[in-house]
Every structure is written in C-alpha cells, then in structure tokens.
Design an enzyme around this catalytic site. Sequence first.
Site, mmCIF file in Angstrom:
data_model
loop_
_atom_site.group_PDB
_atom_site.id
_atom_site.type_symbol
_atom_site.label_atom_id
_atom_site.label_comp_id
_atom_site.label_asym_id
_atom_site.label_seq_id
_atom_site.Cartn_x
_atom_site.Cartn_y
_atom_site.Cartn_z
ATOM 1 C CG HIS A 1 36.441 40.980 32.563
ATOM 2 N ND1 HIS A 1 36.311 41.351 33.882
ATOM 3 C CD2 HIS A 1 37.759 40.711 32.387
ATOM 4 C CE1 HIS A 1 37.484 41.322 34.481
ATOM 5 N NE2 HIS A 1 38.390 40.925 33.597
ATOM 6 C CG HIS B 1 41.799 41.197 30.316
ATOM 7 N ND1 HIS B 1 42.303 42.228 31.062
ATOM 8 C CD2 HIS B 1 41.181 40.385 31.206
ATOM 9 C CE1 HIS B 1 42.023 42.044 32.334
ATOM 10 N NE2 HIS B 1 41.332 40.928 32.445
ATOM 11 C CB ILE C 1 41.047 41.184 39.842
ATOM 12 C CG1 ILE C 1 41.654 42.564 40.071
ATOM 13 C CG2 ILE C 1 41.986 40.294 39.072
ATOM 14 C CD1 ILE C 1 40.909 43.414 41.060
ATOM 15 C CG ASN D 1 43.923 40.091 35.403
ATOM 16 O OD1 ASN D 1 43.516 41.192 35.030
ATOM 17 N ND2 ASN D 1 44.195 39.830 36.679
ATOM 18 C CG HIS E 1 40.379 36.482 34.008
ATOM 19 N ND1 HIS E 1 40.833 36.621 35.306
ATOM 20 C CD2 HIS E 1 40.100 37.743 33.586
ATOM 21 C CE1 HIS E 1 40.819 37.894 35.639
ATOM 22 N NE2 HIS E 1 40.386 38.596 34.616
#
Length: 947
Positions: free
Chosen positions: A611, A606, A947, A802, A798
Amino acid sequence: MSKMALTIEIMGGRLIDGPSKMWMSRGLGMAKKSEFLASPVLVPLQGRRRQERVRRAVKGPMAAIREDIIKANNYTSLPEKAVRFKVRALVTVRNKHREDLKETIVKHLDALTDNIGRNVVLQLISTEVDPSKKIMIWVDLHIIETSNSIMISTGSVESKEPKRSREAALRDWSKKSNIKAERVHYTAEFTVDSDFGVPGAITVSNKHQREFFLETITIDGFACGPVHFPCNSWVQSRKDHPSERIFFSNKPYLPSETPAGLRALREKELRNLRGDGEGVRKMSDRIYDFDVYNDLGNPDKGNHLVRPTLGGKAIPYPRRCRTGRPPMDSDTKAESRVEKPTPLYVPRDEQFEESKQLTFSNGRLRAVLHTLIPAIKASISADNQDFSSFSDIDVLYKEGLLLKVGLQDEIWKNLPLLKAVSKMQESGEGQLKYDTPKILSRDKLAWLRDDEFAREAVSGINPVSIERLRVFPPKSNLDPEIYGPLESALKEEHILGHLNGLSVSQALEENKLFMIDYHDIYLPFLDRINALDGRKAYATRTLFFLTPLGTLKPIAIELSLPPAGPNSRSKRVVAPPVDATGSWIWQLAKAHVCSNDASVHQLVHHWLRTHASLEPFILAAHRQLSAMHPVFKLLDPHMRYTLEINALARQNLINGDGVIESCFTPGQYSMEISAAAYKNFWRFDKESLHADLIRRGMAVPDPSQPHGLQLLLEDYPYAQDGLLIWSAIESWVRTYVEHYYPNSSTVCNDRELQAWYSEAINVGHFDLRDADWWPKLATSDDLIWILTVLIWLASAQHAALNFGQYSFGGYVPNRPALMRRLIPEENDPEYANFLADPQKYFLLALPNVLQGTKLMAVIETLSTHSPDEEYIGERQQPSIWTGDAEMIEAFYDFSAEIREIEKEINRRNADPSLKHRCGAGVLPYELLAPTSGPGVTCRGVPNSVTI
C-alpha cells in the site's frame, strides 16, 4: 427549504446559458482506466491495407473523410479546396444505480434544460496544426530538484493552434434521461474540413448541473477507421469546474513523438493534474500531490490521541496524497481529521465506483453490527468481556453474535436499538453471523497441530517472513549499548534432539534449518508495548527443521524481553512438549509468535511494502506521465483504487485508536514499528520476488533452473506459484517495453518517464532519496525491472498477503493479533492459576470478545473481492485500451499464459507429494490462483491494491 429554493440552489444561477464561447485556456482531461467491459472493435488488417491504398492514391493533403462519405457527396476524389463533411460520434455514459432526492431533481432539471442550450458540447481536435492560427503556450523545459519537491521549469514558446471541428451537442439527452440501463449511448455529429487530418483529442464541456461518468467515445467517418477514446472519467459541471475536459485517443505516443496538434494539450493536461500545491482539495478535483502522514492523530481530542508525523528526518516514511486540510488547533503541524462517514479527498477518478463502494459499505455495516453488540454488552457487564471456552468462539459461526452475548434474554430484547437488530437476526438476513473461516473447514483442530503452525509459514497469509538459518545461534543487529546483551538464549542442546540425527553444523550445511525472526523489530518497542493496559508481548524467534518428508516442523521458540537489570532473566527458550504442562506452555508460545507475526505481516509486509510504498509511484505517474504515454497505459490498471483504499486506511485502520491500534498488540506504537521497518529494512531494489527470496536465503541463483533460481525449500507454495506469475509479468512487460524503447537512448531521452521515476524517489520517497541502492533508469532492462516490480507488488504480492486474512485469522486462537498475558514462570503468582485451569489462562491471554470480533469483522471485509474486481490477465475494454494492435495481441498472449498458470496451480494443489498444500485436512494454496468470484474466497489476484 421549498422546492423552488432547492432548485435555485442546485442550479446556481440562470437556467439558460448564452452562446457558448471559445476559451483560450482549456481544461485538460486524462484517459483514465476502464471500469467496465465494452464490445471489442478492431479495424481488420485487410481493411487498414485498403485504407492505406486509398490514401496513397489521393494527391495533395490526405483526406480526413472516409471513402463512402466522399462518394455520397458525389466526389470522385478530394477537391483541392477543403470541403466540410460530417462525422459521427457514439458516446457511452454510465448511469448511477442509486440516486438521492437532490440528484434525482438535478437529473430532471438537466433533462429539461438540455433542450434549450444547457447541454453537453463536444469538439474534435486534430493531430495536425492550423498554420493560420498561432498561440503562446507554456512548456516544461527541465526538472529542478529541491529539498522537498520536484519543480518543473517552464517557459513560453510560440505554437500553432490545432485544427478543430465545429462544436456538436450530445443528442437526445432529455429523451434518454429516464433509461435505467447501466450504460446509455448518445450520438453527436461533427462538421470537419476534408483536410482535418486524424482526430487525436476531443473536448467535452458539461453545461449540466450534475457530473456524469463518460466511459467511451468512438468517432466514425474518417479514412483511418474508427477512432476510440477510452475516457473512463467523471466530467464535472462547468459551474464547478469552468474549463472544458479533454480526452486523448487511444493511440500511444512517447513525448518526442507527440503530433504537433497535441503537444500543447499534453503539457497543459499534466500541469492541471499537478496543481499548484495550494488550498484545500474538493472531492471533485483531479489534482495529485504529495504530503506526509500528519493526519493519523487527533490531538484536539486529547493527549492520548497525539501521534507523531510519519515522513521527515525524525521518522522516515513514504509520502501520501495531499488533501490540503487546515491544521489542528492544538498542533499546527498536524492536519485536521475527517471522520467517517465524511470522505477523505482523493482525485475524483480514483474514488470507488458504485459496485465497489456498495461492497465496501456492506462490509462496513457488518463490521459495525458485529462490534456494536459486544461493545454495549462489555460496557454494562464486566463478566462477559472474555471468551470463557472454545465453544464461545465456535458459536459465532453457528448461531451468531446476538446469541453469543446473551441477547436472547428478555432484558436485552426490549432495548429499542437491539430490538431492531434482533429482528434482523430473526429474519435470517445473516448480518450478525460470521462465516466459518477456511482454517476450520477441513479440520477443526488443525490450528493446534505443529505441522499446521509450520505450514502456514510458507503457505499461509504471511509467507514472506521465513528465512534460512545461516548462523547458529542467531545474531541480532541491534546496538548492545542501547538494548543490552543481545546473545541468543538458543543453544545446541535445545534443538539437537529434533534434527533427525544431524549435528547443528550438518543441518546448517544441508539447508535444513529455517527461522522466523522478530527479535530486532520488536525488542526496541517492548517496554512501551508492555506498559500498555492489557498488552503483553515478547520479541520472538522460531526455528524450524526440514524433515525428510519435505515438510517443516517447529523445534524451538525463543522469547525475549528487554533486560530489567544486569542479572535479570530476559530470555527463555520453549521446546516442543513432552508433558501436559509443556503442551499448554508450547501453545502459549506459538500464540505469541502468531501475535508477532500478525503485526509484522499487517504493518510491514502488507501495509508498508504494498500500500504505502506504491502510493508515491502512483502519484508521480499521474503527475508526470501523460495519458498518451505507453507506460501510463501499461500501469493504468495496476493503480486502480489504491489511493482511495489508502485514504480509507488513514481514516479508519491505521489512525490513532483505529482498528490496528485497537486489535493488535503494539497498540499506539503500531505505525512507529512500520516506520522503523521502512528506515531499517525496506529497499526497493530487494522488492522483486527473486531478490527477496535470495535475501532471505530461501533460494540461490541458478541459471539452469526455469526461473534462474533454485529454491532451497522445494515445497514452498508462495514461491513456487509466485515465480510463475512473476515470469509471466516480466515477459509481458519486456515485450511491451522493447516495442517502444528499442535502445537505451530512448529511455534516457524520455523526459516524462525520467520525471516520473525521479519524482517517485526524490519526493515520494524523499527520506530515503540518497540511498545508494535505488536502481538506475538508463536502459530498457532497467525499465523492465522497475515496471515488473511495481506490477508484481500491486497484484500478486498484495493478493498473497491480503485475501487470506479471514480464512486464517477469522479463528482467533489460530492467529491472535493481540496477546494480553505473558507465559507464567514457576515462581510467578499466576503460575498456580495456570496449572489449575490452563484453558482459561490461554483464553484470557487471547483478545477479549470485543477485540476479537472487531478484528474478525474488519478482516472479513478486507478479504472480500468486489463484483467489479479486475484480475491479472484481464483488462476492461481489452480491445481498445491502446490503439497499438501489436500490444493488444501481446496482452492476449499474456492473458493466455495466466490461464495456463491457474491450471498448473490447480494441478499442484492435487499433488500428494506437495504436503504443504495437499493432504488430509490441508488447505490448498490458492492465494496466487489468478481468478476468483466475489466475496471471501481465499484466492484471486486483482490487478491492483483495491482493498
């Protein structure tokens, strides 16, 4: 402070400016992403043909002015000498929903002074140059790579100034200052010469005291039809940023195709966005730059908060956005911390918009309230720190947190702070009650079952760790000189009884054995992790067998510890149970697997793979690709909010003593595990869905299949749905890229494109820059692959990793992120306690109340869609994000394909033959269903990492 003093402070000087001046050095702006939908405005094809006929009929210079304006001025054709005309601008400004007292005062002062010359001034800039005006400009000549940066060699050349209109002020600002609508429309009227040409840019100078959000500008009155400027950017006051902003029209240009009137502006805009690498960034800046992760620790507060710098030879890691903050007092290599609620710097246009910020703040409030009470209770009463029964966990969803920790008692109700919180609960506001996670919604006991444990490996929140077992017993790649004997404890006798009559070699040959292997990533850290107070972990391997029904079942779990000595027993194998004692040991073993999985999922798959690895590409895109560049326009919605959420993660989640360290087993070594994965595992060339599936042995290339792959586990929801979305993205990107890059030379000769990719690798991923696996960027196919990977990672990958976090992890026993006890052996002192009360031992091994509820609150926030979410296949301002009508039409085709994919996913979720996503008590796999409403939905694929 008096009202007059406050006014003087806000105004920063005289209320009335002198006559406006023409500045030689102009601040440049950038068409940022659209945040809200606008009414579509397209020039009809037949209208464009009519305009082309008009232009061909006119002799001499092309008329800039629309035909009806010419007639209104009594001209039958354009005169030979340029004549001045007026054209009109419609300017859309988005209002703030909430204002503090200072902002309200400043707003009224701006309304007052707008009438006396302190206003918003605009000026049109033509794509054509004025032959009578020459200027010296700085241009980028070539790229120079250094040890830690990319330098752009520049030089000065003589150029001609573009044609400009007369300046025009926005009308009626003061009259409309009290309008409460979300958007306010203003007008301006420009005077231009008839030989002005086509407007390609517009400057905006904000003489007010307050910034404002400029959404769009549309110019009407030119022969080419309406000219659109999707601005979507904060325009700062001239007192804070003296240079005027510039926005380009929506017409895309490759660097070599830039009209003469816009070339200097294009170059200067990019230099402004790069900055000079010096100084502390202000929140109103728009500067994009790189730095290492040297701000996660806080050594000034004590040695327990010392954390290593991530990024560099010692610990390789991607780069993050530079803030320029001063160093720590106790460590000059560590950047000083900014603690919440003070925000970390990201460029102004990257910060959350109001609706997103409100959603995030509400989630943070819930997190604070959820963790405040157990923290207070735990600090006073040591007897209430642990869950004593499963009903203690259930009550969090039924009655709320206050009742769970006993605050119905009078002694607690009389504490002032808690009285207010208690009233909040009694009022029914629901801030302290947890939503029931989806894992409990269909079958409350599903988490106990082996089939659910296996199902989540392919359709849960982490479906990207499972791999096909190709060699038995499994092998380690660690160095035995450092980590001792690495032979697996798994033997054929452990699994033969679970292979449905097959031998191990037959099961391997028929692709029936699968594995989740965390041995190598965990073992190097286990001594340090297990030395932490209240943290216990193994390095786990889990084997699965593919049954004749097409479902997976777990058949063995290997638990490894570092060898304590030559003859120490550091490995054990736990098999599916045959008695009551074995059942509890099996449940503990599965819990340790889930704890390993939770950490690797969060820190590697993740955080690192979506990110952190994307941030360098985003920084480089803003620094090297003009807003006019077609590739920037393509990537724009897939970069939204990512820099902001990553900054917030550095502040609250991955920092020393942050949420990750507090709630996950590796504790203070969490980010070092992430960095080890970056060094030893992460490869950009393996980040496509196809390459990842092949690397893990979950698929083999097969040109006869629809996606060029044959899945070896057919009922693999993540892969099945992911291939549909990957193919749609790739098709859309191929159409787009081939439209602008018909051959390899156009790719190689695009200096902005090459500078972007080079800087993303050589600066953003500096520590791995010399790896031989980086894909080249020399052909259209290269570019298609690179862009498809980036869009896939930002959107579908993602989303799959997530938005199911709370649905699966919101029930602590299903997915404990932290384990506090090892599994007792028969000769261990704790074994008797385990036999006497196995449920109590199991609960004591899980996170305590504070750890569990804190993580629940945070992952609930992380699983939440905000109301302004933009999903794949959507673009805000869909009809004007580009001036290329062909590409708008192609994007609508892409959107239609995404809608069809959603229908196919719904069909699959209702297919009883697909048992990993359909059946009694089975959750449908919706994490790759493209759309969602706001809130925690366990579905929806946003365009970007938001997020």
